[in-house]
Structures are given as C-alpha cells and as structure tokens.
Scaffold this motif. Structure first.
Motif, mmCIF file in Angstrom:
data_model
loop_
_atom_site.group_PDB
_atom_site.id
_atom_site.type_symbol
_atom_site.label_atom_id
_atom_site.label_comp_id
_atom_site.label_asym_id
_atom_site.label_seq_id
_atom_site.Cartn_x
_atom_site.Cartn_y
_atom_site.Cartn_z
ATOM 1 N N LEU A 54 11.262 0.638 3.465
ATOM 2 C CA LEU A 54 11.967 1.679 3.868
ATOM 3 C C LEU A 54 11.490 3.184 3.764
ATOM 4 N N SER A 55 10.979 3.383 2.467
ATOM 5 C CA SER A 55 10.464 4.613 2.152
ATOM 6 C C SER A 55 9.175 4.989 2.932
ATOM 7 N N ARG A 56 8.421 4.122 2.890
ATOM 8 C CA ARG A 56 7.093 4.297 3.765
ATOM 9 C C ARG A 56 7.330 4.671 5.130
ATOM 10 N N LYS A 57 8.139 3.916 5.808
ATOM 11 C CA LYS A 57 8.655 4.034 7.298
ATOM 12 C C LYS A 57 9.222 5.417 7.428
ATOM 13 N N PHE A 58 10.179 5.789 6.344
ATOM 14 C CA PHE A 58 10.887 7.064 6.328
ATOM 15 C C PHE A 58 9.903 8.263 6.305
ATOM 16 N N ILE A 59 8.956 7.903 5.581
ATOM 17 C CA ILE A 59 7.807 9.006 4.983
ATOM 18 C C ILE A 59 7.138 9.378 6.561
ATOM 19 N N GLU A 78 4.086 2.337 -7.524
ATOM 20 C CA GLU A 78 3.291 1.243 -6.692
ATOM 21 C C GLU A 78 2.151 1.543 -6.559
ATOM 22 N N PRO A 79 1.098 0.831 -7.037
ATOM 23 C CA PRO A 79 -0.373 1.122 -7.342
ATOM 24 C C PRO A 79 -0.942 1.957 -5.904
ATOM 25 N N ASN A 80 -0.365 1.599 -4.881
ATOM 26 C CA ASN A 80 -1.280 1.962 -3.629
ATOM 27 C C ASN A 80 -0.584 3.096 -3.087
ATOM 28 N N PHE A 81 0.455 3.654 -3.718
ATOM 29 C CA PHE A 81 1.182 4.684 -3.057
ATOM 30 C C PHE A 81 0.657 5.873 -2.715
ATOM 31 N N HIS A 82 -0.396 6.346 -3.640
ATOM 32 C CA HIS A 82 -1.074 7.525 -3.217
ATOM 33 C C HIS A 82 -2.144 7.297 -2.180
ATOM 34 N N LEU A 83 -2.671 5.966 -2.094
ATOM 35 C CA LEU A 83 -3.418 5.866 -0.802
ATOM 36 C C LEU A 83 -2.550 5.933 0.423
ATOM 37 N N PHE A 84 -1.332 5.236 0.238
ATOM 38 C CA PHE A 84 -0.600 5.272 1.545
ATOM 39 C C PHE A 84 -0.280 6.834 1.871
ATOM 40 N N LEU A 85 0.128 7.726 0.973
ATOM 41 C CA LEU A 85 0.367 9.279 1.300
ATOM 42 C C LEU A 85 -0.949 9.787 1.918
ATOM 43 N N ARG A 86 -1.977 9.346 1.534
ATOM 44 C CA ARG A 86 -3.438 9.947 1.829
ATOM 45 C C ARG A 86 -3.463 9.593 3.315
ATOM 46 N N ASP A 87 -3.313 8.185 3.520
ATOM 47 C CA ASP A 87 -3.374 7.797 5.091
ATOM 48 C C ASP A 87 -2.261 8.421 5.963
ATOM 49 N N ALA A 88 -1.104 8.526 5.377
ATOM 50 C CA ALA A 88 0.104 8.971 6.051
ATOM 51 C C ALA A 88 -0.332 10.839 6.683
ATOM 52 N N LEU A 89 -0.982 11.419 5.757
ATOM 53 C CA LEU A 89 -1.234 12.862 5.907
ATOM 54 C C LEU A 89 -2.424 12.852 6.867
ATOM 55 N N GLU A 90 -3.086 11.992 6.878
ATOM 56 C CA GLU A 90 -4.533 11.998 7.648
ATOM 57 C C GLU A 90 -4.677 12.747 8.725
ATOM 58 N N PRO A 91 -3.605 12.197 9.781
ATOM 59 C CA PRO A 91 -3.655 12.684 10.912
ATOM 60 C C PRO A 91 -3.267 14.132 11.230
ATOM 61 N N GLU A 149 2.931 8.090 -15.774
ATOM 62 C CA GLU A 149 1.651 7.987 -15.351
ATOM 63 C C GLU A 149 1.298 8.385 -13.795
ATOM 64 N N SER A 150 2.172 7.685 -12.942
ATOM 65 C CA SER A 150 2.202 7.795 -11.658
ATOM 66 C C SER A 150 2.478 9.159 -11.326
ATOM 67 N N SER A 151 3.598 9.713 -11.629
ATOM 68 C CA SER A 151 3.856 11.089 -11.296
ATOM 69 C C SER A 151 2.506 12.066 -11.797
ATOM 70 N N LYS A 152 2.021 11.655 -12.803
ATOM 71 C CA LYS A 152 0.859 12.589 -13.354
ATOM 72 C C LYS A 152 -0.167 12.520 -12.500
ATOM 73 N N HIS A 153 -0.514 11.228 -11.943
ATOM 74 C CA HIS A 153 -1.511 10.962 -11.070
ATOM 75 C C HIS A 153 -1.338 11.400 -9.672
ATOM 76 N N LEU A 154 -0.133 11.673 -9.255
ATOM 77 C CA LEU A 154 0.350 12.183 -7.940
ATOM 78 C C LEU A 154 0.050 13.790 -7.874
ATOM 79 N N SER A 155 0.511 14.291 -9.058
ATOM 80 C CA SER A 155 0.389 15.738 -9.352
ATOM 81 C C SER A 155 -1.115 16.037 -9.600
#
Ligand SMILES: Nc1nc2c(ncn2[C@@H]2O[C@H](COP(=O)(O)O[C@H]3[C@@H](O)[C@H](n4cnc5c(=O)[nH]c(N)nc54)O[C@@H]3COP(=O)(O)O)[C@@H](O)[C@H]2O)c(=O)[nH]1
Length: 546
Positions: A352-357, A387-400, A425-431
């Motif tokens: 849900l969240s991935r499609k929403f973003i 989710e371990p790959n969430f930062h990669l997903f965000l990167r791909d989503a913003l890429e275009p 840990e995750s939020s630190k990584h994302l920030s």
C-alpha cells in the motif's frame, strides 16, 4: 491472516452501510426466483424420468398385445363349414389359454360374429359395426369404446378373414393402472406409426391436449413454468410399428395443489430470509473487507489527498501532508485509521505505502521541482520504515524527478514499543541519506519524550488532542503548556496539527510564531487539482503584491 477485535468492531460499523437494496434484491431473487425455479426444475426432472418409465411400460405391454393379437388372427379356418365346430373351438381356446392379453376369440362371416370361445355359438349372429380402421394388410380394428353390446367389456378388438380377437380386460386394467399411478397429469396416445391410426388414448388427458403436445416443438422452453407447456416423450417399437407418445400436462410447480404451494411459498420466504441473514453475516465479517482492501491496493484505488501545512506567522503554505483515501463504491469512504490499521495487521502495508508514495510523487513532482522549499510529508508505518530495502525503493522512486531528498518528510507514528531499536536505526539511516524525519502525534501513546531523544527528528508534530485543549482546564491543557515551554529549547521544527479555530490559531501564532500549523481552520485535505489551484492562486497574489 487475522484482524484484531478493535478493527473487527470498526468493520461491523462500516459494513452497516451496505445498501439495504442489495439485501432486498437477494431476498427477492432467492425467495421468488431462484428456489421456486430450482424446485420446479427438480420436479420436472423427476417427472421426466417417470414419464420415460411410464411410456416404456405402456409400450411394452402394447407390443405384447400386438404380437398376441397378430398370432391369434393367424387361426384361420380353411373350411367355412368347420367354423364354430367342436374342433374349431378347441383350437381357438388354445390361443386364449396361451395368450393372456387375448380376452376372447371368435369367428366372423359376412360381417357377422357367429361364435366366440367365451360366448359360445350365438343364437343370432351379431352384426358387427364398420371397423374404425382397416390396415393395409387387411386387419380390421374396432375401438369398441362404450359398445358393450359387442362384448362384455369395452375392449378393442381386431379381425382378419374369419377370425376375431378381443383384447382382454386384464390388459385394459394394466393400461388404466399405468395411466393413473401416482399422478393424474400423465397420459398419452398409442398409435401405429406406419398406418397412422390411434389404438388408444389413455390417462387423464384429452385428445386435443395430446394433439397440441404432438405439434409442440422440442424446446428448453417446455421445461419452464410457462402455461400450456408439456414435457413429452415418444417411444416406438420397430417390430410392430407401434408408438407411444406420453406427456406430462402439468409441469413442476403447476402440479402442486394450493396447500402445497402455500407451504412452499412460506418455506421459500424462510429460506430467503435465512440467506439474507447469512449474507448479512458474511458481509459484516472481515472477509469481504479484506478482499476489497486487497483489490483496492492491487487496483490502485487508494489515492492521496493533500492537507497544506502553513507558517503560523504569515499563513504561507510551505508544504503538504499526503493522506491516504479510499472510496469504495459499496463501503463508502473508508476511514484511513481503519484501512491503514487493517493493512498493517494483514501485512499489506508495504505494498500500500509503496504504491501510495509513487502516486504522490507522480502527482506532486512539478510543484516539488519548481519550488525546492516546498515539502511533502508522508506517513510511514513501522513495518515499511524498518523494511531493509525501503531506502532503495525511495531512491528509485525519486530517480525520475529533480526532487531533493530534503523535500521529503517521513512522518513516523509508533503504535507499539516493540521495535524501538530497529525503528531508530532505520530512521537514522534515512536521515543520513537526507530525508527529514518527523515525529507524528507527539504526546500520545508511544510518541513521547523517549522517542524524541532516540530518533532526533527534524520535525515534531504536536497531536491535535493538545492543540484542541486550549480552552479546557484539563490535563492536556497543562501538558500543552509544558510542550510549548519545552520546544523553546529544542532545535526542532514544530507543527501544531488539528488547528480548527481562530482562537487556537492566534494562540499558537503568539506562543510559537516560527511554528507550522495544520488543520481545518486553514484547509481540509483535498485532491491534487484543488491543491494546485490554491497554490497557483497564492503564488499570483504574492506576485501582484511584490
Ligand atoms: N501509514 C500511513 N498512515 C496514514 C496514511 N494516510 C493517513 N494515515 C493515518 O491515518 C490516520 C487518520 O488520518 P486521516 O483520517 O486522514 O486524518 C488526518 C487529518 O484529516 C486529520 N486532521 C487534520 N486536521 C484536522 C483538524 O483540524 N481537526 C481534526 N479533527 N482532524 C484533522 O488528522 C489526520 C492527520 O493526522 P497526522 O497523520 O497525525 O498528521 C492518521 O493517523 C494518519 O496518519 C498513509 O498513507 N500511511
């Protein structure tokens, strides 16, 4: 997959909205259409198989009679002088003894009956009426209905040469028996296929009805509850050329009398009501909701709306919060609290969240690209955040797009305290990657001071429970005063959510002029088109003023 009690209760309330019309339609369909038609067809199927037995039994008997008659008519006297002699009687009697469907055999001469085994030698030869049918082979046939003067019963009889043979009343009884067993709506016609003449009409059916049935083409419509329809079957015996057409004049439900029909109608209504109750139970359970939620996610039916965030001191819109919305044609507007919680419980929140973003970025990228100070806040459940790959997903989503990561604010609300460590840990990584972390619903549940120190957020959103407590002399109100004091010392952007009134706005503007405000006082959430129009309008007003 399960749903907890709280969500289940919410679902019950939600499903109360299911239209009454769907229950009514189901009730009408099952009580008045489905079950009556089903029952009708079942009775027809039963009768159809009975009709087959009925036809074949009658045909078998008729074939035996045909055979025995034919055999009897072979007893011709070669010498006319020996007719009705002792020897002749002896021969004739042998046939009666041998063939049980032959009731009597006698002799005829010049259209008059001289004698018969049962009646002996007649004092005065009996004048026979004209035969009803004369076959190509010269066999005469008398139907003999209601002509008891010929014989002691109404049995048909046949003649050829100087012999006459009467069908026994036993056969007639058999026939009547078959014709009237179990139902009075069966009947038919026994006829010779090659000579095209009728031997017998039997059963509780008139010749008119039989002729109508005979001409009726074979069609599926014959099986439907339409007046004047029959089920019919025809069987022929290849040796004697005898055929039988049997029909059932009253089909299915038409067979039943009023008491049975009334009982059946009541039973149908009860079944219909039971189905509606079961259906209602099924509808109000979580199964349907889960199915619809899955479909909604799969088919991208969960769409964003945007609620502006404004600087309190000048009401300038500096960004928006993207809020998920789901309008289901049956369930209506489903509250995000409900479907987000359900998606979390069902393990669907990631999808849900991935499609929403992706949708949010697709709709808002122009605005974000054109104004690098403009930001979008996205709510994240702990499942997707960790989710371990969430930062990669965000990167791909913003890429275009040409969007800075610091235009993306990730709002974190934690409803449990079980995964604090991985969340921080995750939020630190994302920030570290440049995204801005916002601590949502500050002051409630698990979003508290401990989180403030663990997550080190960029932004802190004070829950609307505190915002709206300003007039009341409550504990929340005292907490709000504490929060206001505390934020003076924090290096964090503060957002007051849920501002609904002018008083609330004025108070927060005065107490925290650098803070951000969000709430219905300014704007409710809105679709992208409306948001862009508002942004466009405020931009042109600013240009005019400059
Ligand atoms: N993980 C995700 N959670 C999401 C997402 N979209 C929404 N949500 C969360 O669902 C909760 C309910 O949200 P919603 O019904 O959309 O309510 C939001 C606002 O409409 C409401 N609001 C805003 N202003 C006011 C106001 O002046 N008065 C008032 N009574 N309500 C107001 O507040 C909700 C926003 O809250 P917050 O997120 O805390 O800023 C809610 O918890 C959402 O977070 C999603 O995509 N993912």
């Amino acid at each position: 997959m399960t749903i907890n009690a709280h969500t289940f209760i919410s679902l019950l309330n939600l499903n109360n909205r299911v239209y009454f019309s769907s229950y009514a339609a189901l009730f009408i369909f099952s009580s008045l259409i489905f079950f009556p038609v089903l029952l009708h067809l079942i009775i027809i199927l039963y009768h159809s198989s009975y009709l087959k037995d009925y036809g074949l039994e009658n045909l078998t008997t008729a074939t035996q009679v045909q055979f025995q008659i034919k055999q009897s008519l072979t007893i011709q006297a070669d010498d006319e002088n020996t007719l009705c002699s002792k020897e002749d009687f002896k021969r004739l009697r042998e046939f009666i003894d041998k063939y049980h469907y032959i009731g009597d055999v006698g002799r005829i001469q010049d259209g008059k009956m001289l004698c018969s085994v049962k009646q002996g030698i007649l004092e005065r030869p009996l004048e026979l009426p004209s035969p009803d049918i004369i076959s190509k082979e010269g066999t005469l046939f008398w139907n003999n209905q209601n002509k008891k003067d010929i014989n002691d019963n109404t049995s048909p009889f046949f003649g050829r040469g100087n012999t006459v043979a009467f069908i026994s009343s036993l056969y007639m009884k058999d026939f009547e028996l078959y014709s009237h067993t179990s139902t009075s709506h069966f009947g038919g016609i026994l006829y010779s296929s090659n000579e095209n003449f009728v031997y017998k009409v039997f059963g509780d059916i008139s010749l008119n009805t039989i002729n109508h049935a005979k001409d009726l083409p074979d069609s599926i419509l014959n099986y439907l509850p339409i007046p004047n329809r029959f089920i019919k079957r025809t069987f022929c015996d290849g040796i004697t050329d005898t055929c039988i057409l049997v029909i059932n004049r009253k089909l299915g439900l038409y067979r039943l009398g009023y008491p049975a029909l009334i009982s059946l109608a009541i039973l149908n209504l009860l079944i219909g009501a039971l189905i509606v109750v079961l259906y209602g139970h099924y509808r109000s359970g979580p199964k349907l909701f889960i199915r619809q939620l899955k479909q909604a996610i799969k088919k991208d039916k969960i769409t964003p709306e945007y609620q502006p965030k404004l600087q309190l001191f000048d009401k300038k819109i500096i960004g928006v919060e993207a809020l998920a919305r789901w309008h289901d044609p049956r369930l209506g507007q489903v509250p995000p609290d409900l479907f987000i919680t359900s998606a979390e419980e069902l393990g669907l929140i990631n999808e849900l969240s991935r499609k929403f973003i992706l949708k949010v970025l697709g709709e808002l990228h122009d605005q974000l690209e054109n104004d690098s100070s403009f930001s979008v806040s996205i709510n994240l459940s702990s499942e997707i955040l960790t989710e371990p790959n969430f930062h990669l997903f965000l990167r791909d989503a913003l890429e275009p797009y040409n969007i800075n990561v610091n235009q993306i604010i990730l709002e974190i609300t934690e409803r449990t305290s079980s995964n604090n460590k991985s969340m921080s840990e995750s939020s630190k990584h994302l920030s570290e990657e440049g995204y801005l972390i916002s601590l949502d619903d500050f002051g409630t549940g698990f979003s508290n001071l401990e989180w403030l120190s663990t997550l080190e957020p960029y932004e802190l959103k004070v829950d609307k429970m505190f915002t709206q407590s300003i007039e009341a002399n409550t504990i929340q109100n005292y907490s709000l005063l504490g929060i206001l004091k505390m934020i003076e010392y924090l290096d964090v952007v503060v957002v007051f959510e849920g501002i609904e009134t002018e008083e609330q706005y004025q108070l927060f503007r005065e107490k925290a002029p650098t803070a951000i405000g969000q709430g219905w006082y300014f704007y409710r959430s809105m679709p992208i088109e409306k948001l862009l129009a508002i942004l466009e309008k405020s931009h042109s007003e600013k240009m005019k003023a400059a």
